[in-house]
Design an enzyme around this catalytic site. Sequence first.
Site: not given
Ligand code: MRU
Length: 347
Positions: A47-49, A89, A196, A237, A247-248
Amino acid sequence: MRRHIKFSEEENVLILLDQRYLPAKEEWFVCKNLREVIFAIKNMVIRGAPAIGVVAAYGCYLGTLNLDPEDPEWREFLKKKLMELEDARPTAVNLRYVVQVMRDIWEKDEDIGLDELRWMWLKKAKEIHNEDIINNKAIGKYGLELIKDKKYIMTHCNAGGLATGGYGTALGVIRAAKSANLDIEVIANETRPFLQGARLTAYELHHDDIKVKVICDNSAGYLMSQNMVDAVIVGADRIVANGDTANKIGTYSLAVLAKYHNIPFYVAAPTSTFDLSLKTGKEIPIEKRPSKEVTHIGETKIVPSGVEVYNFAFDVTPGELITAIICEKGIIYPPYEQNIPAMVLGS
Ligand code: MRU
């Protein structure tokens, strides 16, 4: 931080550190085909963009492996699979960005043979992976300028090595500060429901000997009111043309709190996270994830049966709450409508 996304040339497989089980277990998830890559993205193995983008690039390559060049349908089949991949996603734009990069390579020569396409896609996937790490280091270098006189840095979710090809965006800035021998301490919000912050940010910072304290998400305001936070840095994201940033979930609340307490609020992200086709954050699709992530902690049910929940995975922080955006090309300040295109497109 050691590599958490590995491609094995010998086995022709993608190997991912399974983030569902950290920090309790370090297990590796092996993807032999595109179906397994899509599963890994949807189910948060990875996960993470930016990390999703890197893995998607290898996924495109893996998607070519079980195709028969003699089958007249292979092109149509692969096109459908790419659409399935980019829908795995919806909020993180890096996924769509990378699939489009791979498509562009293909569209340059629609008659290209399968073998040549395979070779070009694997080469590109490796490039995208390496470039992501290089970009994160550049983000770290620029971000360091903004925090060099600060000590207590709050972050939300995980925008670290685990969320990227390696090194991290928000945590890349922290790593740069550590390399510059700054006395820095990270406050990691636990980030319900997937945790996370508590599980992943704390895991990777602790592993790299960077001071970190975890707080419950609802402690952030109190810490700010007690002058215990000097700056907030988060990842993204999707950042649209006016600076609105997805973002999250919980990022928006933090930005409002930071504004109230006069604390700088920074977003760190590579240019592949910018989506200039959207004018405002209202247009960003927000992913809803399964209820079970909220109703349960592990296998323990914490919400009474029959009670419904909301589980939006992301929120949108208005650009006006963001002090500056750090990308691999430099630091972008408001007014974002002018300065984002100028920096991202170089116009
Ligand atoms: O649901 P996730 O864990 O994929 O969400 C991740 C985030 O919101 C991060 O802050 C974002 O993707 C940036 S990662 C460098």
